[in-house]
Scaffold this motif. Structure first.
Motif, PDB file in Angstrom:
ATOM      1  N   GLN A  42      35.580  35.344  37.754  1.00 17.12           N
ATOM      2  CA  GLN A  42      36.786  36.321  37.834  1.00 17.12           C
ATOM      3  C   GLN A  42      37.178  37.062  36.800  1.00 17.12           C
ATOM      4  O   GLN A  42      37.211  36.320  35.685  1.00 17.12           O
ATOM      5  CB  GLN A  42      37.471  35.567  38.885  1.00 17.12           C
ATOM      6  CG  GLN A  42      37.101  35.013  39.915  1.00 17.12           C
ATOM      7  CD  GLN A  42      38.128  34.558  41.039  1.00 17.12           C
ATOM      8  OE1 GLN A  42      39.215  35.233  41.351  1.00 17.12           O
ATOM      9  NE2 GLN A  42      37.892  33.432  41.669  1.00 17.12           N
ATOM     10  N   LEU A  43      37.758  38.126  36.928  1.00 18.09           N
ATOM     11  CA  LEU A  43      38.294  38.849  35.799  1.00 18.09           C
ATOM     12  C   LEU A  43      39.691  38.277  35.186  1.00 18.09           C
ATOM     13  O   LEU A  43      39.719  38.337  34.098  1.00 18.09           O
ATOM     14  CB  LEU A  43      38.735  40.228  36.341  1.00 18.09           C
ATOM     15  CG  LEU A  43      39.081  41.354  35.109  1.00 18.09           C
ATOM     16  CD1 LEU A  43      37.936  41.550  34.088  1.00 18.09           C
ATOM     17  CD2 LEU A  43      39.666  42.687  35.854  1.00 18.09           C
ATOM     18  N   ILE A  44      40.277  37.615  36.019  1.00 19.21           N
ATOM     19  CA  ILE A  44      41.484  36.751  35.631  1.00 19.21           C
ATOM     20  C   ILE A  44      41.110  35.888  34.419  1.00 19.21           C
ATOM     21  O   ILE A  44      41.879  35.424  33.488  1.00 19.21           O
ATOM     22  CB  ILE A  44      42.181  36.011  36.669  1.00 19.21           C
ATOM     23  CG1 ILE A  44      43.507  35.630  36.334  1.00 19.21           C
ATOM     24  CG2 ILE A  44      41.373  34.672  37.217  1.00 19.21           C
ATOM     25  CD1 ILE A  44      44.314  35.001  37.615  1.00 19.21           C
ATOM     26  N   ASN A  73      39.650  36.461  31.682  1.00 20.10           N
ATOM     27  CA  ASN A  73      39.872  37.437  30.328  1.00 20.10           C
ATOM     28  C   ASN A  73      41.251  37.166  30.056  1.00 20.10           C
ATOM     29  O   ASN A  73      41.741  37.526  29.141  1.00 20.10           O
ATOM     30  CB  ASN A  73      39.344  38.508  30.602  1.00 20.10           C
ATOM     31  CG  ASN A  73      37.754  38.912  30.551  1.00 20.10           C
ATOM     32  OD1 ASN A  73      37.246  37.874  30.475  1.00 20.10           O
ATOM     33  ND2 ASN A  73      37.377  40.157  30.430  1.00 20.10           N
ATOM     34  N   TYR A  74      42.323  36.872  30.931  1.00 19.49           N
ATOM     35  CA  TYR A  74      43.518  36.766  30.714  1.00 19.49           C
ATOM     36  C   TYR A  74      44.300  35.407  30.179  1.00 19.49           C
ATOM     37  O   TYR A  74      45.393  35.109  30.557  1.00 19.49           O
ATOM     38  CB  TYR A  74      44.493  37.596  31.635  1.00 19.49           C
ATOM     39  CG  TYR A  74      43.946  39.133  31.681  1.00 19.49           C
ATOM     40  CD1 TYR A  74      44.677  39.650  31.102  1.00 19.49           C
ATOM     41  CD2 TYR A  74      42.943  39.443  32.345  1.00 19.49           C
ATOM     42  CE1 TYR A  74      44.588  41.199  31.093  1.00 19.49           C
ATOM     43  CE2 TYR A  74      42.751  40.825  32.670  1.00 19.49           C
ATOM     44  CZ  TYR A  74      43.305  41.619  31.798  1.00 19.49           C
ATOM     45  OH  TYR A  74      43.237  42.919  31.618  1.00 19.49           O
ATOM     46  N   HIS A 127      50.220  39.779  28.972  1.00 23.51           N
ATOM     47  CA  HIS A 127      48.673  40.021  29.359  1.00 23.51           C
ATOM     48  C   HIS A 127      48.073  41.205  28.659  1.00 23.51           C
ATOM     49  O   HIS A 127      46.927  41.599  28.546  1.00 23.51           O
ATOM     50  CB  HIS A 127      48.546  40.249  30.897  1.00 23.51           C
ATOM     51  CG  HIS A 127      48.942  38.865  31.569  1.00 23.51           C
ATOM     52  ND1 HIS A 127      50.182  38.994  32.262  1.00 23.51           N
ATOM     53  CD2 HIS A 127      48.478  37.913  32.171  1.00 23.51           C
ATOM     54  CE1 HIS A 127      50.449  37.926  32.751  1.00 23.51           C
ATOM     55  NE2 HIS A 127      49.607  37.117  32.778  1.00 23.51           N
ATOM     56  N   SER A 138      34.500  46.704  31.813  1.00 21.77           N
ATOM     57  CA  SER A 138      34.333  45.636  32.519  1.00 21.77           C
ATOM     58  C   SER A 138      35.256  44.312  32.356  1.00 21.77           C
ATOM     59  O   SER A 138      35.404  43.365  33.255  1.00 21.77           O
ATOM     60  CB  SER A 138      32.879  45.102  32.588  1.00 21.77           C
ATOM     61  OG  SER A 138      32.621  44.745  31.257  1.00 21.77           O
ATOM     62  N   THR A 181      41.577  44.858  33.462  1.00 21.49           N
ATOM     63  CA  THR A 181      41.957  45.032  34.862  1.00 21.49           C
ATOM     64  C   THR A 181      42.422  46.482  35.229  1.00 21.49           C
ATOM     65  O   THR A 181      43.147  47.018  34.167  1.00 21.49           O
ATOM     66  CB  THR A 181      43.032  44.086  35.277  1.00 21.49           C
ATOM     67  OG1 THR A 181      43.367  44.392  36.878  1.00 21.49           O
ATOM     68  CG2 THR A 181      44.140  44.052  34.350  1.00 21.49           C
ATOM     69  N   SER A 182      42.405  47.057  36.273  1.00 23.45           N
ATOM     70  CA  SER A 182      42.861  48.266  36.364  1.00 23.45           C
ATOM     71  C   SER A 182      44.198  48.237  37.181  1.00 23.45           C
ATOM     72  O   SER A 182      44.843  49.161  37.477  1.00 23.45           O
ATOM     73  CB  SER A 182      41.894  49.284  37.043  1.00 23.45           C
ATOM     74  OG  SER A 182      41.402  48.709  38.394  1.00 23.45           O
ATOM     75  N   TYR A 183      44.570  46.924  37.724  1.00 22.57           N
ATOM     76  CA  TYR A 183      45.853  46.796  38.748  1.00 22.57           C
ATOM     77  C   TYR A 183      46.919  46.647  37.529  1.00 22.57           C
ATOM     78  O   TYR A 183      47.320  45.299  37.413  1.00 22.57           O
ATOM     79  CB  TYR A 183      45.536  45.646  39.509  1.00 22.57           C
ATOM     80  CG  TYR A 183      44.521  45.714  40.386  1.00 22.57           C
ATOM     81  CD1 TYR A 183      44.507  46.727  41.490  1.00 22.57           C
ATOM     82  CD2 TYR A 183      43.255  45.173  40.089  1.00 22.57           C
ATOM     83  CE1 TYR A 183      43.612  46.772  42.544  1.00 22.57           C
ATOM     84  CE2 TYR A 183      42.193  45.501  41.031  1.00 22.57           C
ATOM     85  CZ  TYR A 183      42.369  46.183  42.211  1.00 22.57           C
ATOM     86  OH  TYR A 183      41.574  46.375  43.022  1.00 22.57           O
ATOM     87  N   TRP A 243      37.221  29.802  38.428  1.00 19.92           N
ATOM     88  CA  TRP A 243      37.068  31.074  38.255  1.00 19.92           C
ATOM     89  C   TRP A 243      35.695  31.794  38.508  1.00 19.92           C
ATOM     90  O   TRP A 243      35.451  32.906  38.095  1.00 19.92           O
ATOM     91  CB  TRP A 243      37.644  31.628  36.990  1.00 19.92           C
ATOM     92  CG  TRP A 243      39.007  31.306  36.565  1.00 19.92           C
ATOM     93  CD1 TRP A 243      39.378  30.852  35.265  1.00 19.92           C
ATOM     94  CD2 TRP A 243      40.061  31.406  37.497  1.00 19.92           C
ATOM     95  NE1 TRP A 243      40.759  30.661  35.445  1.00 19.92           N
ATOM     96  CE2 TRP A 243      41.243  30.913  36.570  1.00 19.92           C
ATOM     97  CE3 TRP A 243      40.220  32.022  38.590  1.00 19.92           C
ATOM     98  CZ2 TRP A 243      42.335  31.102  37.156  1.00 19.92           C
ATOM     99  CZ3 TRP A 243      41.807  31.971  39.058  1.00 19.92           C
ATOM    100  CH2 TRP A 243      42.832  31.605  38.419  1.00 19.92           C
ATOM    101  N   PRO A 262      41.452  54.142  34.804  1.00 21.51           N
ATOM    102  CA  PRO A 262      40.734  53.045  34.652  1.00 21.51           C
ATOM    103  C   PRO A 262      39.240  53.621  33.830  1.00 21.51           C
ATOM    104  O   PRO A 262      38.997  54.407  34.023  1.00 21.51           O
ATOM    105  CB  PRO A 262      40.227  52.417  36.000  1.00 21.51           C
ATOM    106  CG  PRO A 262      41.291  53.137  36.764  1.00 21.51           C
ATOM    107  CD  PRO A 262      42.008  54.287  36.164  1.00 21.51           C
TER     108      PRO A 262
END
Length: 349
Positions: free
Chosen positions: A227-229, A231-232, A251, A12, A15-17, A193, A2
């Motif tokens: 939320q980061l989602i 961005n996707y 993604h 930022s 995602t790191s997942y 979000w 990450p």
């Protein structure tokens, strides 16, 4: 690994997942549909939509009922095996009796209604029998299926610095060909979000009773970030509608501006009626494109789909790049301009 937000402006927003995997619980026959367990509540909470779907324990009870019945008929083969009227009637009456003795509707739904298929059901199980189209031949898949393994996730040698991961093409494609199908989950209101400032709320005696959004207390917005989602997701600046794509590795496709040296080599388009994904489903019904956003608030399953299409001939091993749009480019440039002042480095933390 990450990226640290204090070392790169892209960190930022990524995602790191990225290492989640599915593993087979047993041997899986080629051509089989893949299933995973969402938990029993997934069916229970949707009973008004999908009905009384049998759960694992109901299929076990159903399997025992089928096995016991077929063994009983085999034991008294001289009564049940004939094709005369008496034997046929006896088999039917016996099975109707077994069905009538079940006390749970979900068990009844797991059992076949026709006694003539009992031996087949006993051989493969009630669960497998309930899904006759869950395994397809190679020929059927070649004619009707979509290839979803074209994109491979890579971390090294990417075009976009700081992207973390990217999508690389597994096999060459020609201009205009579909790289991967992109089914969409619609989100009518992008505000879902938003992440709010949370405050404690207390009773008249000052005892903390719980938490609530700050905006319900003081009338302010209370939104601290998204939320980061987000961005996707796909969206439009003049609409609250968002689309979350859940196609394979979609993604991981990175951005390339039309002004950058690395040009986009792929584009998104609505899946056409000729595509397998649309022709065999109710995706992209023309009626849907005439509906207001409010219509989609009552639809709780995916009904729209896009396709990632090659803008030119692309060789195997090339990174796939997509132009996210001018607004994204401007937002990223603004973020990069103020980034050094907004995040401490690891040494400063």
């Amino acid at each position: 690994p990450p990226l640290h937000p204090g070392l790169h402006p892209m960190a930022s927003g990524v995602t790191s997942y990225v290492e989640g995997t599915y593993r087979a619980l047993g041997d899986i026959e080629a051509g089989s549909e893949l299933f995973t367990n969402y938990g029993e509540n997934w069916f229970n909470e949707r009973e008004n939509i999908v009905g009384k779907i049998p759960l694992k324990r109901h299929y076990k009870i159903a399997d025992r009922a089928v096995t016991s019945t077929t063994r009983f008929m085999a034991r008294y083969d001289h009564l049940f095996s004939g094709n005369n009227r008496e034997s046929v009637s006896l088999r039917r009456n016996l099975w109707n009796l077994v069905l009538s003795l079940q006390t749970e509707q979900r068990v009844v739904n797991a059992l076949p209604s026709d006694e003539r298929v009992l031996e087949e059901v006993a051989a493969i199980g009630t669960g497998r029998f309930a899904l006759p189209e869950s395994t397809r031949s190679q020929q059927w898949l070649s004619e009707h299926g979509d290839c979803i393994d074209q994109l491979v996730v890579e971390e090294d040698g990417l075009t976009v610095e700081g992207a973390g991961s990217g999508a690389v093409l597994r096999r060459k494609v020609k201009v205009g060909e579909v790289i991967v199908p992109v089914p969409l989950q619609h989100i009518p209101d992008a505000a879902v979000w938003n992440m709010h400032r949370i405050v404690d709320w207390s009773d008249d005696d000052g005892l903390v009773k719980g938490e609530e959004y700050a905006d319900t207390r003081d009338g302010t917005d209370g939104v601290v970030q998204q939320q980061l989602i987000l961005n996707y997701c796909f969206g439009h600046p003049n609409s609250t509608m968002m689309f979350y794509p859940y196609g394979s590795q979609i993604h991981m496709v990175n951005h390339a501006s039309h002004t950058s040296s690395s040009k986009a080599n792929a584009v998104l388009r609505w899946a056409t009626p000729e595509s397998n994904m649309v022709s065999r489903t109710n995706f992209n019904d023309p009626y849907l494109f005439q509906q207001p956003i409010s219509h989609f608030r009552t639809v709780h399953h995916a009904i729209l789909a896009m396709e990632l299409v090659a803008l030119r001939d692309i060789a195997a091993g090339e990174e796939i790049l997509l132009d996210y749009g001018e607004e994204y480019q401007r937002a990223m440039e603004a973020h990069q301009a103020q980034w050094p002042k907004s995040h401490p480095t690891p040494e400063e933390e």
